[in-house]
Design an enzyme around this catalytic site. Structure first.
Site, mmCIF file in Angstrom:
data_model
loop_
_atom_site.group_PDB
_atom_site.id
_atom_site.type_symbol
_atom_site.label_atom_id
_atom_site.label_comp_id
_atom_site.label_asym_id
_atom_site.label_seq_id
_atom_site.Cartn_x
_atom_site.Cartn_y
_atom_site.Cartn_z
ATOM 1 N NE ARG A 1 -9.148 -7.526 0.726
ATOM 2 C CZ ARG A 1 -8.065 -7.098 0.702
ATOM 3 N NH1 ARG A 1 -8.298 -5.982 -0.246
ATOM 4 N NH2 ARG A 1 -7.750 -6.915 1.873
ATOM 5 C CB VAL A 2 -14.045 -3.713 0.124
ATOM 6 C CG1 VAL A 2 -14.378 -1.826 -0.078
ATOM 7 C CG2 VAL A 2 -15.420 -3.892 -1.144
ATOM 8 C CB SER A 3 -8.986 -2.351 -0.438
ATOM 9 O OG SER A 3 -7.247 -1.963 0.510
ATOM 10 C CG ASP A 4 -6.822 -1.583 5.033
ATOM 11 O OD1 ASP A 4 -6.744 -2.882 3.331
ATOM 12 O OD2 ASP A 4 -6.238 -0.899 5.928
ATOM 13 C CB THR B 1 -0.572 -0.344 1.469
ATOM 14 O OG1 THR B 1 -1.819 -0.950 1.409
ATOM 15 C CG2 THR B 1 -1.736 1.229 1.437
ATOM 16 C CB THR C 1 0.403 -0.046 5.016
ATOM 17 O OG1 THR C 1 0.801 -0.659 3.954
ATOM 18 C CG2 THR C 1 1.701 0.195 5.522
ATOM 19 N N GLY C 2 -0.489 -3.071 5.557
ATOM 20 C CA GLY C 2 -0.770 -4.460 5.953
ATOM 21 C C GLY C 2 -2.028 -5.384 5.662
ATOM 22 C CB ILE C 3 -3.713 -8.255 6.990
ATOM 23 C CG1 ILE C 3 -2.390 -8.683 6.391
ATOM 24 C CG2 ILE C 3 -4.598 -9.591 6.382
ATOM 25 C CD1 ILE C 3 -2.188 -10.345 4.958
ATOM 26 N N GLY C 4 -5.586 -6.231 4.959
ATOM 27 C CA GLY C 4 -7.155 -4.566 5.057
ATOM 28 C C GLY C 4 -7.621 -5.730 6.597
#
Ligand code: GLY
Length: 318
Positions: free
Chosen positions: A208-211, A180, A229-232
């Site tokens: 799939r929707v990202s954070d 990200t 940033t990282g696993i959403g």
């Protein structure tokens, strides 16, 4: 409104596994530092925090090394779909795009949406907006990301996420990195802003929707601003950016807010990182991932978080 506040800036290019090689770290530094330098000069010249954040995000989106804009990872069907958001702390206004394709800089759409009555658009709507704004169609695909996808397809998509940075030597050593980009700025008027942009996790299911297109991954008030940033899914479960910002808004110091929030995240085995600023000029970062690729300008010098030792996962400069 205060005049002549010392501007502050922190940016990131993702979080994930450690960069094993010194060459890898130097490559990331070569990407991050010119952005910090250019955007900090803009802040010194008096541009707003939001304008500075948009410019920083554009530069990072244009760098094929990072998973946003050019160099975005491919989803499970081999397509690129990008997500981005912007939050102006002074107006406390959030805007975002979800799963947009064929635009060079998703953050430009998000900037336009800041003053629109409809401030978060998904796939078709975002593409339609790009057409209305006469933004030229653009292919963000790079050869490295294509090869990465082909390799993963042969392995039946065993990896949970694509590489955070696209560098041949880094890809060889990388495993499950999370990409990200993000920029957080404090301008000379004391205004805060945060922007985040991503190609997503890579190899994800359609829709799939990202954070990165949610307040969970990017949030700001006039007191604090955070980009994650990282696993959403981990970021969403912790509601990470607002959790930090609201603690500061309610009177906690940024340093304490970061420590408390990351202690909770560690207990919950989360995998992510965040960068933050507060209105008094404190610069902070935190991570549960092995590495956080962040760099900052504290008003005197530039530095980064690429080699922070174990036990120093959270940093705060006041
Ligand atoms: N944090 C980026 C994503 O999970 O989509």
């Amino acid at each position: 409104m205060n005049l002549k506040v010392q501007p502050k800036l922190i940016i990131h290019g993702g979080a994930g596994s450690s960069l094993k090689s010194k060459g890898g770290m130097e490559a990331v530094r070569r990407s991050l530092y010119p952005v910090v330098e250019a955007v900090y000069s803009l802040l010194l010249s008096g541009v707003s925090a939001t304008e500075a954040v948009v410019r920083g995000c554009q530069m990072l989106e244009d760098d094929p090394c990072f998973n946003a804009g050019t160099g975005s990872v491919l989803q499970s069907d081999g397509q690129i779909r990008m997500s981005a958001s912007l939050m102006d702390g002074a107006s406390q206004s959030f805007s975002g795009v979800i799963n947009v394709s064929r635009v060079r800089n998703p953050i430009e759409l998000v900037q336009f949406l800041q003053t629109s009555p409809d401030r978060v658009l998904s796939d078709f709507g975002a593409v339609e907006l790009a057409r209305e704004l006469q933004i030229p169609s653009y292919n963000c695909l790079t050869e490295l990301r294509l090869q990465e996808w082909i390799q993963e397809r042969q392995d039946n998509f065993k990896r949970t996420m694509a590489g955070v940075v696209a560098e041949e030597e880094l890809l060889e050593t990388s495993n499950a990195r999370r990409g990200t980009i993000g920029v957080v700025a404090l301008d000379t008027y004391g205004r805060l802003s945060a922007g985040t942009s991503t190609g997503g996790k890579g190899f994800e299911r359609l829709g799939r929707v990202s954070d990165s297109a949610m307040p969970a991954g990017n949030y700001a008030t006039k007191y604090a601003a955070v980009s994650c940033t990282g696993i959403g899914e981990d970021i969403i479960d912790e509601c990470l950016a607002p959790r930090i910002v609201l603690r500061v808004t309610d009177g906690m110091s940024l340093k304490d807010a970061m420590h408390r929030t990351f202690a909770e995240a560690s207990e919950n085995n989360r995998d992510f990182g965040a960068i933050a600023l507060d209105a008094r000029g404190a610069i902070a970062w935190g991570k549960t991932s092995e590495a956080l690729l962040a760099a900052y300008h504290d008003g005197e010098k530039m530095s980064d978080t690429l080699e922070i030792p174990t036990g120093k996962e959270i940093g705060c400069l006041i």
